[in-house]
Design a protein around this motif. Structure first.
Motif, PDB file in Angstrom:
ATOM      1  N   GLY A  34      13.422  13.694  16.737  1.00 19.37           N
ATOM      2  CA  GLY A  34      14.018  14.451  15.643  1.00 19.37           C
ATOM      3  C   GLY A  34      13.049  15.457  15.049  1.00 19.37           C
ATOM      4  N   GLY A  35      11.785  15.064  14.915  1.00 10.80           N
ATOM      5  CA  GLY A  35      10.775  15.979  14.380  1.00 10.80           C
ATOM      6  C   GLY A  35      10.566  17.171  15.285  1.00 10.80           C
ATOM      7  N   LEU A  36      10.576  16.943  16.591  1.00 10.91           N
ATOM      8  CA  LEU A  36      10.469  18.060  17.528  1.00 10.91           C
ATOM      9  C   LEU A  36      11.675  18.990  17.387  1.00 10.91           C
ATOM     10  N   GLY A  37      12.829  18.408  17.069  1.00 15.61           N
ATOM     11  CA  GLY A  37      14.017  19.218  16.830  1.00 15.61           C
ATOM     12  C   GLY A  37      13.879  20.128  15.629  1.00 15.61           C
ATOM     13  N   HIS A  38      13.059  19.724  14.662  1.00 17.80           N
ATOM     14  CA  HIS A  38      12.823  20.578  13.498  1.00 17.80           C
ATOM     15  C   HIS A  38      12.158  21.891  13.924  1.00 17.80           C
ATOM     16  N   PHE A  39      11.463  21.872  15.044  1.00 15.36           N
ATOM     17  CA  PHE A  39      10.837  23.084  15.564  1.00 15.36           C
ATOM     18  C   PHE A  39      11.761  23.805  16.548  1.00 15.36           C
ATOM     19  N   GLY A  40      12.303  23.073  17.508  1.00 10.91           N
ATOM     20  CA  GLY A  40      13.128  23.672  18.559  1.00 10.91           C
ATOM     21  C   GLY A  40      14.506  24.112  18.093  1.00 10.91           C
ATOM     22  N   GLN A  41      15.033  23.476  17.063  1.00 12.87           N
ATOM     23  CA  GLN A  41      16.361  23.825  16.546  1.00 12.87           C
ATOM     24  C   GLN A  41      16.255  24.246  15.081  1.00 12.87           C
ATOM     25  N   HIS A  42      15.199  24.939  14.778  1.00 17.04           N
ATOM     26  CA  HIS A  42      14.879  25.303  13.405  1.00 17.04           C
ATOM     27  C   HIS A  42      16.018  26.087  12.739  1.00 17.04           C
ATOM     28  N   ARG A  43      16.524  27.105  13.393  1.00 19.04           N
ATOM     29  CA  ARG A  43      17.582  27.947  12.819  1.00 19.04           C
ATOM     30  C   ARG A  43      18.857  27.142  12.572  1.00 19.04           C
ATOM     31  N   MET A  44      19.264  26.327  13.528  1.00 22.42           N
ATOM     32  CA  MET A  44      20.476  25.523  13.377  1.00 22.42           C
ATOM     33  C   MET A  44      20.325  24.544  12.201  1.00 22.42           C
ATOM     34  N   MET A  45      19.150  23.938  12.066  1.00 21.50           N
ATOM     35  CA  MET A  45      18.921  22.998  10.965  1.00 21.50           C
ATOM     36  C   MET A  45      18.895  23.719   9.626  1.00 21.50           C
ATOM     37  N   LEU A  46      18.330  24.920   9.585  1.00 23.84           N
ATOM     38  CA  LEU A  46      18.341  25.706   8.347  1.00 23.84           C
ATOM     39  C   LEU A  46      19.772  26.059   7.949  1.00 23.84           C
ATOM     40  N   ASP A  47      20.600  26.388   8.931  1.00 25.05           N
ATOM     41  CA  ASP A  47      22.005  26.700   8.650  1.00 25.05           C
ATOM     42  C   ASP A  47      22.727  25.475   8.085  1.00 25.05           C
ATOM     43  N   SER A  52      24.763  22.582   2.883  1.00 19.41           N
ATOM     44  CA  SER A  52      24.730  21.335   2.120  1.00 19.41           C
ATOM     45  C   SER A  52      25.008  21.599   0.648  1.00 19.41           C
ATOM     46  N   GLN A  53      25.644  20.635   0.012  1.00 14.32           N
ATOM     47  CA  GLN A  53      25.861  20.747  -1.430  1.00 14.32           C
ATOM     48  C   GLN A  53      24.554  20.676  -2.197  1.00 14.32           C
ATOM     49  N   TRP A  54      23.485  20.287  -1.530  1.00 13.05           N
ATOM     50  CA  TRP A  54      22.172  20.174  -2.147  1.00 13.05           C
ATOM     51  C   TRP A  54      21.292  21.390  -1.870  1.00 13.05           C
ATOM     52  N   ALA A  55      21.855  22.451  -1.284  1.00 11.76           N
ATOM     53  CA  ALA A  55      21.059  23.619  -0.876  1.00 11.76           C
ATOM     54  C   ALA A  55      20.284  24.220  -2.043  1.00 11.76           C
ATOM     55  N   ALA A  56      20.916  24.341  -3.197  1.00  8.01           N
ATOM     56  CA  ALA A  56      20.227  24.932  -4.358  1.00  8.01           C
ATOM     57  C   ALA A  56      19.055  24.061  -4.796  1.00  8.01           C
ATOM     58  N   THR A  57      19.250  22.749  -4.757  1.00  4.67           N
ATOM     59  CA  THR A  57      18.172  21.825  -5.130  1.00  4.67           C
ATOM     60  C   THR A  57      17.015  21.943  -4.147  1.00  4.67           C
ATOM     61  N   VAL A  58      17.339  22.024  -2.854  1.00  4.54           N
ATOM     62  CA  VAL A  58      16.293  22.170  -1.838  1.00  4.54           C
ATOM     63  C   VAL A  58      15.507  23.449  -2.091  1.00  4.54           C
ATOM     64  N   ARG A  59      16.197  24.557  -2.384  1.00  5.45           N
ATOM     65  CA  ARG A  59      15.512  25.831  -2.651  1.00  5.45           C
ATOM     66  C   ARG A  59      14.639  25.748  -3.902  1.00  5.45           C
ATOM     67  N   MET A  60      15.042  24.925  -4.887  1.00  6.82           N
ATOM     68  CA  MET A  60      14.206  24.763  -6.087  1.00  6.82           C
ATOM     69  C   MET A  60      12.909  24.029  -5.749  1.00  6.82           C
ATOM     70  N   LEU A  99      11.959  10.723   5.010  1.00  6.08           N
ATOM     71  CA  LEU A  99      13.360  10.522   5.404  1.00  6.08           C
ATOM     72  C   LEU A  99      14.304  10.482   4.205  1.00  6.08           C
ATOM     73  N   VAL A 100      13.869   9.989   3.069  1.00  5.60           N
ATOM     74  CA  VAL A 100      14.765   9.895   1.905  1.00  5.60           C
ATOM     75  C   VAL A 100      15.315  11.268   1.503  1.00  5.60           C
ATOM     76  N   PRO A 101      14.473  12.280   1.235  1.00  2.00           N
ATOM     77  CA  PRO A 101      15.050  13.566   0.854  1.00  2.00           C
ATOM     78  C   PRO A 101      15.851  14.240   1.972  1.00  2.00           C
ATOM     79  N   VAL A 102      15.435  14.036   3.222  1.00  2.00           N
ATOM     80  CA  VAL A 102      16.201  14.589   4.346  1.00  2.00           C
ATOM     81  C   VAL A 102      17.593  13.965   4.371  1.00  2.00           C
ATOM     82  N   THR A 103      17.657  12.657   4.178  1.00  2.00           N
ATOM     83  CA  THR A 103      18.941  11.959   4.171  1.00  2.00           C
ATOM     84  C   THR A 103      19.827  12.457   3.040  1.00  2.00           C
ATOM     85  N   ILE A 104      19.250  12.625   1.874  1.00  2.00           N
ATOM     86  CA  ILE A 104      20.030  13.105   0.724  1.00  2.00           C
ATOM     87  C   ILE A 104      20.518  14.530   0.972  1.00  2.00           C
TER      88      ILE A 104
END
Length: 152
Positions: A34-47, A52-60, A99-104
């Motif tokens: 999964g961590g390697l996916g954060h690099f190889g699928q970076h754009r898809m994960m950012l999308d 996510s309903q938490w996008a604004a919180t993540v940006r903060m 994993l906790v914040p990623v899960t949320i």
């Protein structure tokens, strides 16, 4: 009767010792891959994060791209050290805390299709707590003998 069944199903000492490294390895694989996916699928994960309903919180908290890179690094590095049984308790806690914040941010959404992945992550959090509480077990680098003089 049930105690008898349980007693017959109990593994022997050799089998029990093999479970420790297998448990660490099997638990760590989801983080390494999964961590390697954060690099190889970076754009898809950012999308996905942006939807996510938490996008604004993540940006903060910080730049989502940087956070994704950092979580990928934590997942791969701590996943490898967990598999090896090196700094096992620290690795389990680092993975838990990442994993906790990623899960949320990704799985705690009203969409019913995320119930499975949400509870998969909850189960993994339980596995990490078990590893943290029990330690590395057998066949771990943490169990190397201490050289004379007391320093590793």
């Amino acid at each position: 009767m049930f105690k008898s069944i349980e007693a017959r199903l109990a593994p022997g000492p050799r089998t029990s010792a093999l479970v420790d490294p297998l448990f660490r390895l099997l638990t760590s694989l989801i983080f390494i891959i999964g961590g390697l996916g954060h690099f190889g699928q970076h754009r898809m994960m950012l999308d996905r994060m942006a939807e996510s309903q938490w996008a604004a919180t993540v940006r903060m908290i910080g730049d989502p791209s940087v956070l994704l890179w950092l979580s990928g690094i934590a997942f791969v590095a701590a996943g490898v050290t967990l598999a090896l049984g090196f700094m096992t308790r620290a690795s389990a806690l680092i993975l838990f805390a990442t994993l906790v914040p990623v899960t949320i941010a990704v799985h705690l959404v009203p969409d019913p299709s995320h119930v499975g992945p949400l509870f998969k992550n909850i189960a993994i959090l339980g596995a990490l707590l078990l590893i943290w509480a029990r330690g590395p077990g057998a066949f771990a680098l943490d169990n190397r003998p201490t050289p004379r003089g007391g320093k590793k």
